[in-house]
Design an enzyme around this catalytic site. Sequence first.
Site, PDB file in Angstrom:
ATOM      1  N   LYS A 113      46.217  52.450  60.483  1.00 22.97           N
ATOM      2  CA  LYS A 113      46.309  53.357  59.341  1.00 22.97           C
ATOM      3  C   LYS A 113      46.527  52.548  58.064  1.00 22.97           C
ATOM      4  O   LYS A 113      47.270  51.554  58.058  1.00 22.97           O
ATOM      5  CB  LYS A 113      47.460  54.337  59.577  1.00 22.97           C
ATOM      6  CG  LYS A 113      47.597  55.456  58.548  1.00 22.97           C
ATOM      7  CD  LYS A 113      48.709  56.389  58.980  1.00 22.97           C
ATOM      8  CE  LYS A 113      48.900  57.561  58.040  1.00 22.97           C
ATOM      9  NZ  LYS A 113      49.967  58.490  58.527  1.00 22.97           N
ATOM     10  N   SER A 194      48.790  63.211  58.966  1.00 21.24           N
ATOM     11  CA  SER A 194      48.099  62.442  57.935  1.00 21.24           C
ATOM     12  C   SER A 194      47.428  61.202  58.524  1.00 21.24           C
ATOM     13  O   SER A 194      46.697  60.509  57.836  1.00 21.24           O
ATOM     14  CB  SER A 194      49.086  62.011  56.835  1.00 21.24           C
ATOM     15  OG  SER A 194      50.016  61.037  57.329  1.00 21.24           O
ATOM     16  N   SER A 218      52.564  63.680  61.709  1.00 17.82           N
ATOM     17  CA  SER A 218      51.395  62.924  61.279  1.00 17.82           C
ATOM     18  C   SER A 218      50.774  62.046  62.356  1.00 17.82           C
ATOM     19  O   SER A 218      49.719  61.460  62.134  1.00 17.82           O
ATOM     20  CB  SER A 218      51.738  62.064  60.059  1.00 17.82           C
ATOM     21  OG  SER A 218      52.049  62.892  58.973  1.00 17.82           O
TER      22      SER A 218
END
Length: 533
Positions: A113, A194, A218
């Site tokens: 990420k 996310s 997330s």
Amino acid sequence: MEGIRATRRKVLALGTTAAATPLLGPGPARAREAGAAAGEFDELGIGELRGLMAAGRLDAERLTRYYLERIERIDPLLHAVIEVNPDALREAARLDAGGRPRGPLHGMPVLLKDLVETADRMHTTAGSLALEGLRPSRDATVAARLRAAGAVILGKTNLSEWAGGLSLTHHAGWSARGGQTRNPYKLDRSPNESSSGTGAAVAANLCVAGIGTETNGSIIDPSSANCVVGVKPTVGLVGRGGVIPGVPSQDSVGPMARTVRDAAIMLGALVGVDARDPATAASRGHFHRDYTRFLDPDGLRGARVGVPRNVYFGYSDHADDIAERAIGAMRAAGAVVVDPADIPTAGQLEDLPGSTVVQAYEFKHALNAYLAAADGELPRDLQELIAFNREHADRELRYVRQDGLEAVERLDFSRREYEEALAVNRRLSRAEGIDAVLRRHRLDALVMPTTGPPAKIDLIRGDTYGGGASTPAALAGYPAVSVPAGFAFGLPVGVTFMGTAWSEPVLLRLAHAYERISRARRVPGYRRPDVGF
């Protein structure tokens, strides 16, 4: 149910912004091509790929090239990968030339990420144009540990900008730098927030496995939406040094993979005390270098699993139906199901005033400290970041307001107010919440739907979410594992196993045993919006 996501809407944390890229990408013909583009290594796990390497039938460079070519071919549909590592093939070749395997992830290409710093030619930006050009001089702890275990850092994944902190409106998987990530099961559906890009990339076989981060949902939410396994560890189990912060009392870094076994292998490579993260000192005596030893295909037999009906069921008929079938399968596999086993404080946790205080206070202080210490020409605090976005509104704010960042900057809580709120959050989520129900019914874990089927991407109003399982573990800093459980109209839904602090071995055992009997994982079909539901 308005209260279910109230914590995430209120101030910072987990709302997302609107999409900036065309919804259908390169068009129907490319979608059909990608949907048919199954390759020889798709759906193979770490153990299987390592076996091919040991037999001399595969090497790290060939596997890395395979995933890079797959990203080039398929990712234009998804916008899951924000940047590819230009040195990935060189790193793989070095591993091949090194002789014996370096570690349990030797030669395995992984995606991170875009909150995780890497000391290479890639950027680390949280999806923000304000951080373009930020190239840290040191790997984040998790990146360094992945390299030490033999992994190839393949690239960075897109995310909800600032991990969803930019806006109070949910547009999961959008960032100004990366555009809109799309769900590989149906291209007009949300990848959820996310860690959106990691979930979509793992599901689409663009890497062996990936790294996500979680403040509240997330990791587990995008894992559910993309039919993969997500592990949100106990806060302090995995070091966060070199990871752009959100809410440190809740932030976790964890693996996302196509199987529980691969997630367990990844987790073992990540854990340990991190000198850059004081929270990890508490993990001494609790972490394990090999979590696969806890996996047992018969691991549900005799396990006591509780079903928290209040709040965590009832927001989606489809999610409920899939969870009911999952619970029935667990019972048939020998689990003792206690139903209901409600979290006593569930209603309070979903609309807790102290959550706003904690998130706003921690986010402001942590982000200001991070920006002040970062290398390069970039905003040095939240005020400067907000000003940058206004100056570049044509790209940063074209579809969305930055009301999340502005609210955090505007709110000014004292240290005393913060500490009192944090103490209440932890008491209600821990001793009077998760621990209370586990103790009362002598449970190994709780199980509930992770969240509903993925919502449609909505450029105007934002994605809609009805509920989810993340809040209790988020506020407590406790672990949760989401595992694929089924489909509603071709859209994935997962179930979450949740437990007390440091209970990752138990949760992985239960999730692995359930995965073995459910076999719910399917490869994505990249369906266009005009096909089906």
